[in-house]
Design a protein around this motif. Structure first.
Motif, PDB file in Angstrom:
ATOM      1  N   PHE A  80     152.242  73.272 -58.616  1.00  0.00           N
ATOM      2  CA  PHE A  80     152.035  72.597 -59.898  1.00  0.00           C
ATOM      3  C   PHE A  80     153.368  72.131 -60.482  1.00  0.00           C
ATOM      4  O   PHE A  80     153.480  71.007 -60.970  1.00  0.00           O
ATOM      5  CB  PHE A  80     151.326  73.548 -60.876  1.00  0.00           C
ATOM      6  N   ASP A  81     154.378  72.987 -60.420  1.00  0.00           N
ATOM      7  CA  ASP A  81     155.692  72.644 -60.973  1.00  0.00           C
ATOM      8  C   ASP A  81     156.307  71.418 -60.301  1.00  0.00           C
ATOM      9  O   ASP A  81     157.068  70.685 -60.922  1.00  0.00           O
ATOM     10  CB  ASP A  81     156.656  73.827 -60.850  1.00  0.00           C
ATOM     11  N   ASN A  82     155.965  71.168 -59.030  1.00  0.00           N
ATOM     12  CA  ASN A  82     156.484  69.997 -58.316  1.00  0.00           C
ATOM     13  C   ASN A  82     155.921  68.691 -58.845  1.00  0.00           C
ATOM     14  O   ASN A  82     156.574  67.649 -58.754  1.00  0.00           O
ATOM     15  CB  ASN A  82     156.188  70.102 -56.815  1.00  0.00           C
ATOM     16  N   ASP A  83     154.700  68.725 -59.407  1.00  0.00           N
ATOM     17  CA  ASP A  83     154.054  67.510 -59.916  1.00  0.00           C
ATOM     18  C   ASP A  83     152.979  67.893 -60.942  1.00  0.00           C
ATOM     19  O   ASP A  83     151.782  67.786 -60.673  1.00  0.00           O
ATOM     20  CB  ASP A  83     153.436  66.724 -58.755  1.00  0.00           C
ATOM     21  N   PRO A  84     153.379  68.324 -62.139  1.00  0.00           N
ATOM     22  CA  PRO A  84     152.405  68.819 -63.115  1.00  0.00           C
ATOM     23  C   PRO A  84     151.396  67.774 -63.588  1.00  0.00           C
ATOM     24  O   PRO A  84     150.296  68.129 -64.009  1.00  0.00           O
ATOM     25  CB  PRO A  84     153.260  69.327 -64.277  1.00  0.00           C
TER      26      PRO A  84
ATOM     27  N   CYS B   7     128.956  77.691 -58.608  1.00  0.00           N
ATOM     28  CA  CYS B   7     129.771  78.878 -58.842  1.00  0.00           C
ATOM     29  C   CYS B   7     129.281  79.987 -57.903  1.00  0.00           C
ATOM     30  O   CYS B   7     128.088  80.252 -57.838  1.00  0.00           O
ATOM     31  CB  CYS B   7     129.634  79.294 -60.301  1.00  0.00           C
ATOM     32  N   PRO B   8     130.172  80.643 -57.164  1.00  0.00           N
ATOM     33  CA  PRO B   8     129.740  81.627 -56.170  1.00  0.00           C
ATOM     34  C   PRO B   8     129.212  82.927 -56.756  1.00  0.00           C
ATOM     35  O   PRO B   8     128.605  83.704 -56.045  1.00  0.00           O
ATOM     36  CB  PRO B   8     131.013  81.887 -55.364  1.00  0.00           C
ATOM     37  N   PHE B   9     129.428  83.175 -58.041  1.00  0.00           N
ATOM     38  CA  PHE B   9     128.917  84.422 -58.592  1.00  0.00           C
ATOM     39  C   PHE B   9     127.654  84.203 -59.412  1.00  0.00           C
ATOM     40  O   PHE B   9     127.366  84.943 -60.330  1.00  0.00           O
ATOM     41  CB  PHE B   9     129.972  85.224 -59.373  1.00  0.00           C
ATOM     42  N   GLY B  10     126.895  83.164 -59.071  1.00  0.00           N
ATOM     43  CA  GLY B  10     125.573  82.974 -59.644  1.00  0.00           C
ATOM     44  C   GLY B  10     125.558  82.440 -61.057  1.00  0.00           C
ATOM     45  O   GLY B  10     124.497  82.315 -61.661  1.00  0.00           O
ATOM     46  N   GLN B  11     126.690  82.142 -61.611  1.00  0.00           N
ATOM     47  CA  GLN B  11     126.739  81.587 -62.939  1.00  0.00           C
ATOM     48  C   GLN B  11     127.186  80.139 -62.814  1.00  0.00           C
ATOM     49  O   GLN B  11     126.963  79.524 -61.774  1.00  0.00           O
ATOM     50  CB  GLN B  11     127.660  82.431 -63.812  1.00  0.00           C
ATOM     51  N   SER B  12     127.791  79.586 -63.834  1.00  0.00           N
ATOM     52  CA  SER B  12     128.262  78.206 -63.744  1.00  0.00           C
ATOM     53  C   SER B  12     129.663  78.114 -64.321  1.00  0.00           C
ATOM     54  O   SER B  12     130.023  78.858 -65.217  1.00  0.00           O
ATOM     55  CB  SER B  12     127.315  77.266 -64.490  1.00  0.00           C
ATOM     56  N   TYR B  13     130.443  77.199 -63.772  1.00  0.00           N
ATOM     57  CA  TYR B  13     131.781  76.987 -64.298  1.00  0.00           C
ATOM     58  C   TYR B  13     131.692  76.238 -65.619  1.00  0.00           C
ATOM     59  O   TYR B  13     130.854  75.352 -65.786  1.00  0.00           O
ATOM     60  CB  TYR B  13     132.620  76.145 -63.328  1.00  0.00           C
ATOM     61  N   SER B  14     132.595  76.545 -66.532  1.00  0.00           N
ATOM     62  CA  SER B  14     132.710  75.767 -67.772  1.00  0.00           C
ATOM     63  C   SER B  14     133.993  74.954 -67.760  1.00  0.00           C
ATOM     64  O   SER B  14     134.088  73.941 -68.434  1.00  0.00           O
ATOM     65  CB  SER B  14     132.659  76.681 -68.997  1.00  0.00           C
ATOM     66  N   VAL B  15     134.977  75.391 -66.988  1.00  0.00           N
ATOM     67  CA  VAL B  15     136.229  74.655 -66.787  1.00  0.00           C
ATOM     68  C   VAL B  15     136.616  74.784 -65.326  1.00  0.00           C
ATOM     69  O   VAL B  15     136.264  75.759 -64.668  1.00  0.00           O
ATOM     70  CB  VAL B  15     137.380  75.191 -67.685  1.00  0.00           C
ATOM     71  N   LEU B  16     137.342  73.766 -64.843  1.00  0.00           N
ATOM     72  CA  LEU B  16     137.783  73.818 -63.458  1.00  0.00           C
ATOM     73  C   LEU B  16     138.949  72.863 -63.270  1.00  0.00           C
ATOM     74  O   LEU B  16     138.993  71.787 -63.879  1.00  0.00           O
ATOM     75  CB  LEU B  16     136.635  73.427 -62.530  1.00  0.00           C
ATOM     76  N   GLY B  17     139.893  73.260 -62.426  1.00  0.00           N
ATOM     77  CA  GLY B  17     141.033  72.406 -62.121  1.00  0.00           C
ATOM     78  C   GLY B  17     140.609  71.206 -61.291  1.00  0.00           C
ATOM     79  O   GLY B  17     139.630  71.264 -60.535  1.00  0.00           O
TER      80      GLY B  17
ATOM     81  N   TRP C 114     141.229  75.291 -57.457  1.00  0.00           N
ATOM     82  CA  TRP C 114     141.361  76.530 -58.224  1.00  0.00           C
ATOM     83  C   TRP C 114     142.798  76.617 -58.700  1.00  0.00           C
ATOM     84  O   TRP C 114     143.714  76.742 -57.891  1.00  0.00           O
ATOM     85  CB  TRP C 114     141.023  77.739 -57.357  1.00  0.00           C
ATOM     86  N   LEU C 115     143.012  76.512 -60.006  1.00  0.00           N
ATOM     87  CA  LEU C 115     144.354  76.650 -60.580  1.00  0.00           C
ATOM     88  C   LEU C 115     144.579  78.109 -60.931  1.00  0.00           C
ATOM     89  O   LEU C 115     143.753  78.716 -61.619  1.00  0.00           O
ATOM     90  CB  LEU C 115     144.484  75.787 -61.841  1.00  0.00           C
ATOM     91  N   VAL C 116     145.696  78.675 -60.484  1.00  0.00           N
ATOM     92  CA  VAL C 116     145.981  80.070 -60.818  1.00  0.00           C
ATOM     93  C   VAL C 116     146.201  80.189 -62.323  1.00  0.00           C
ATOM     94  O   VAL C 116     146.531  79.222 -63.011  1.00  0.00           O
ATOM     95  CB  VAL C 116     147.185  80.630 -60.026  1.00  0.00           C
ATOM     96  N   THR C 117     146.006  81.385 -62.832  1.00  0.00           N
ATOM     97  CA  THR C 117     146.049  81.651 -64.268  1.00  0.00           C
ATOM     98  C   THR C 117     147.344  81.189 -64.918  1.00  0.00           C
ATOM     99  O   THR C 117     147.333  80.654 -66.026  1.00  0.00           O
ATOM    100  CB  THR C 117     145.850  83.158 -64.517  1.00  0.00           C
ATOM    101  N   SER C 118     148.469  81.373 -64.247  1.00  0.00           N
ATOM    102  CA  SER C 118     149.743  80.978 -64.856  1.00  0.00           C
ATOM    103  C   SER C 118     149.795  79.474 -65.121  1.00  0.00           C
ATOM    104  O   SER C 118     150.465  79.036 -66.064  1.00  0.00           O
ATOM    105  CB  SER C 118     150.924  81.420 -63.982  1.00  0.00           C
ATOM    106  N   ILE C 119     149.076  78.669 -64.366  1.00  0.00           N
ATOM    107  CA  ILE C 119     149.010  77.229 -64.630  1.00  0.00           C
ATOM    108  C   ILE C 119     148.157  76.967 -65.873  1.00  0.00           C
ATOM    109  O   ILE C 119     148.493  76.112 -66.705  1.00  0.00           O
ATOM    110  CB  ILE C 119     148.437  76.464 -63.415  1.00  0.00           C
ATOM    111  N   LEU C 120     147.062  77.704 -66.016  1.00  0.00           N
ATOM    112  CA  LEU C 120     146.188  77.510 -67.175  1.00  0.00           C
ATOM    113  C   LEU C 120     146.916  77.787 -68.486  1.00  0.00           C
ATOM    114  O   LEU C 120     146.561  77.243 -69.525  1.00  0.00           O
ATOM    115  CB  LEU C 120     144.961  78.408 -67.066  1.00  0.00           C
ATOM    116  N   ARG C 121     147.928  78.622 -68.426  1.00  0.00           N
ATOM    117  CA  ARG C 121     148.700  78.956 -69.629  1.00  0.00           C
ATOM    118  C   ARG C 121     149.893  78.029 -69.831  1.00  0.00           C
ATOM    119  O   ARG C 121     150.622  78.161 -70.806  1.00  0.00           O
ATOM    120  CB  ARG C 121     149.158  80.397 -69.533  1.00  0.00           C
ATOM    121  N   ASP C 122     150.092  77.083 -68.928  1.00  0.00           N
ATOM    122  CA  ASP C 122     151.223  76.160 -68.991  1.00  0.00           C
ATOM    123  C   ASP C 122     150.882  75.004 -69.933  1.00  0.00           C
ATOM    124  O   ASP C 122     149.864  74.330 -69.764  1.00  0.00           O
ATOM    125  CB  ASP C 122     151.527  75.639 -67.584  1.00  0.00           C
ATOM    126  N   SER C 123     151.729  74.751 -70.910  1.00  0.00           N
ATOM    127  CA  SER C 123     151.463  73.704 -71.903  1.00  0.00           C
ATOM    128  C   SER C 123     151.469  72.300 -71.308  1.00  0.00           C
ATOM    129  O   SER C 123     150.967  71.357 -71.918  1.00  0.00           O
ATOM    130  CB  SER C 123     152.479  73.789 -73.045  1.00  0.00           C
TER     131      SER C 123
END
Length: 190
Positions: free
Chosen positions: A126-130, A145-155, A165-174
């Motif tokens: 992500f840092d190479n091309d945000p 969604c593999p756990f029988g529910q539904s996604y509400s957000v997705l990368g 799938w964006l790792v959590t540290s990306i989700l917290r990146d402004s």
């Protein structure tokens, strides 16, 4: 109850077999039962089990699962926070209840290429091309969604035009651009 699992899918399967069949979501800082379409009162819920699964270099990715009983309706359900973001959006009373007894386990999926069938994007990529990656919110074309529910957000990778799938540290990146779904047409390009 203490869960001994290696991922969210395994946790969901184990808890569903124990009667946690409802799907709960956080909306506007409140807990909702999707089947009933109504809010659960924070004072009426009991968190029976809470687990945080941490992975990646320096814990850069995490997911949470909460097994919750509603004393008022006598129902049991799951709140799955696959992106580790509920702490930031829940009201303090709800967040306090969810976090009070949460256990943390480290799982060994460092540098795995995918998660739940989606290519996994780590912070260094992500840092190479945000600007290449965005967080889509509420889009109707999300994969299952593999756990029988539904996604509400997705990368979303705008170069490959595919969900990731964006790792959590990306989700917290402004720098991560968040794009809510706003119509019936899906954009071809971001």
């Amino acid at each position: 109850m203490r869960l001994r699992v290696s991922d969210v899918v395994e946790a969901v399967n184990q808890l569903v077999s124990q009667g946690y069949e409802r799907e709960y979501r956080i909306r506007d800082g409140r807990l909702f039962d999707l089947a009933l379409g109504s809010e659960l009162e924070t004072s009426n819920i009991q968190v029976d089990s809470a687990l945080r699964l941490v992975s990646g270099r320096d814990g850069e990715d995490a997911s949470n699962i909460y097994a919750i009983s509603d004393r008022e309706s006598q129902s049991k359900g799951l709140l799955v926070d696959a992106f580790d973001i509920f702490e930031e959006i829940g009201n303090s009373g709800l967040a306090d209840r969810l976090l009070a007894k949460r256990d943390t386990d480290v799982v060994g999926d460092n540098d795995v290429p995918s998660r739940y069938g989606l290519r996994k994007v780590y912070k260094r990529e992500f840092d190479n091309d945000p600007e290449r990656y965005v967080l889509r919110i509420g889009f109707p074309d999300f994969p299952d969604c593999p756990f029988g529910q539904s996604y509400s957000v997705l990368g979303f990778d705008t170069a490959e035009q595919s969900y990731v799938w964006l790792v959590t540290s990306i989700l917290r990146d402004s720098r991560l651009n968040r794009i809510p779904y706003q119509g019936t047409e899906l954009p071809d390009d971001e």
